[in-house]
Scaffold this motif. Structure first.
Motif, PDB file in Angstrom:
ATOM      1  N   GLN A   1       0.821  -1.207   0.000  1.00  0.00           N
ATOM      2  CA  GLN A   1       0.000   0.000   0.000  1.00  0.00           C
ATOM      3  C   GLN A   1       0.856   1.260   0.000  1.00  0.00           C
ATOM      4  O   GLN A   1       0.377   2.352   0.296  1.00  0.00           O
ATOM      5  CB  GLN A   1      -0.959  -0.016   1.194  1.00  0.00           C
ATOM      6  CG  GLN A   1      -2.004  -1.099   1.083  1.00  0.00           C
ATOM      7  CD  GLN A   1      -2.881  -1.231   2.326  1.00  0.00           C
ATOM      8  OE1 GLN A   1      -2.697  -0.534   3.320  1.00  0.00           O
ATOM      9  NE2 GLN A   1      -3.828  -2.146   2.263  1.00  0.00           N
ATOM     10  N   GLY A   2       2.136   1.087  -0.336  1.00  0.00           N
ATOM     11  CA  GLY A   2       3.018   2.232  -0.505  1.00  0.00           C
ATOM     12  C   GLY A   2       3.729   2.699   0.738  1.00  0.00           C
ATOM     13  O   GLY A   2       4.401   3.727   0.710  1.00  0.00           O
ATOM     14  N   GLY A   3       3.608   1.960   1.812  1.00  0.00           N
ATOM     15  CA  GLY A   3       4.273   2.358   3.040  1.00  0.00           C
ATOM     16  C   GLY A   3       5.755   2.021   3.012  1.00  0.00           C
ATOM     17  O   GLY A   3       6.204   1.127   2.296  1.00  0.00           O
ATOM     18  N   ASN A   4       6.514   2.785   3.775  1.00  0.00           N
ATOM     19  CA  ASN A   4       7.932   2.478   3.950  1.00  0.00           C
ATOM     20  C   ASN A   4       8.054   1.476   5.081  1.00  0.00           C
ATOM     21  O   ASN A   4       7.279   1.515   6.037  1.00  0.00           O
ATOM     22  CB  ASN A   4       8.721   3.740   4.284  1.00  0.00           C
ATOM     23  CG  ASN A   4       8.766   4.703   3.121  1.00  0.00           C
ATOM     24  OD1 ASN A   4       8.839   4.283   1.968  1.00  0.00           O
ATOM     25  ND2 ASN A   4       8.706   5.986   3.409  1.00  0.00           N
ATOM     26  N   GLY A   5       9.017   0.616   4.964  1.00  0.00           N
ATOM     27  CA  GLY A   5       9.191  -0.384   6.002  1.00  0.00           C
ATOM     28  C   GLY A   5      10.654  -0.727   6.202  1.00  0.00           C
ATOM     29  O   GLY A   5      11.520  -0.333   5.416  1.00  0.00           O
ATOM     30  N   SER A   6      10.898  -1.481   7.241  1.00  0.00           N
ATOM     31  CA  SER A   6      12.251  -1.954   7.519  1.00  0.00           C
ATOM     32  C   SER A   6      12.647  -2.999   6.476  1.00  0.00           C
ATOM     33  O   SER A   6      11.802  -3.477   5.704  1.00  0.00           O
ATOM     34  CB  SER A   6      12.286  -2.586   8.916  1.00  0.00           C
ATOM     35  OG  SER A   6      11.506  -3.780   8.938  1.00  0.00           O
TER      36      SER A   6
END
Length: 179
Positions: A89-94
């Motif tokens: 969903q376009g989120g930034n993550g580790s």
């Protein structure tokens, strides 16, 4: 839906008997060259030799961890799905979240194509996960997480199948979330 879960079960059961014949010499159940080939073929970026070396390093590291018994089947499908939703969903993550999302995406790609199982076995799953990490801008650490997560899911389902786990074990739960 049940057909989708059965396809996943059938794929993983074929892996128990070495269904693809793509075994590394150590009995790890996968072939490094095949993983690299699958990753290169599915990667939208044609990074050449550097990209091929990176995929090869990740696959070699995975094989070493597997051969040394450093990969277990301890994986939480709820965490995987949370990472998958966040990243897609376009989120930034580790790096771990990107890797987990790529592993789930590889299973979705393998079994979500109109009910048709894609060929290639474990090698193709790992290769697809590596290419998905690259598509999401992940680094080599994310690739390590992706390949290890694929192996954990495969190992967890194999163990549950061998012990007669009901309903296909937790992998069927993951697969049901993907449909």
């Amino acid at each position: 839906m049940e057909n989708f879960v059965n396809m996943g079960r059938q794929f993983l059961q074929n892996q128990q008997g070495g269904g693809d014949g793509a075994q590394a010499g150590s009995g790890s159940g996968f072939n490094i060259n095949n993983i690299v080939s699958h990753a290169m073929n599915q990667s939208p970026q044609q990074g050449g030799q550097g990209q091929q070396q990176l995929f090869g390093q990740v696959a070699n590291f995975l094989q070493q961890k597997h051969d040394n018994g450093q990969i277990d089947d301890n994986v939480n499908e709820g965490d995987l799905m949370s990472s998958f939703r966040k990243i897609t969903q376009g989120g930034n993550g580790s790096s771990q979240e990107v890797g987990q999302a790529a592993a789930v995406g590889a299973f979705q790609h393998m079994f979500g194509q109109g009910g048709q199982k894609q060929g290639g076995g474990t090698d193709a799953l790992i290769g697809k996960a590596l290419s998905l990490v690259q598509q999401h801008g992940g680094d080599s650490d994310a690739m390590h997480h992706a390949s290890e997560t694929v192996m954990k899911l495969v190992m967890k389902h194999k163990m549950q199948s061998m012990l007669g786990g009901g309903g296909g074990g937790n992998l069927s739960g993951l697969m049901s979330l993907l449909s």
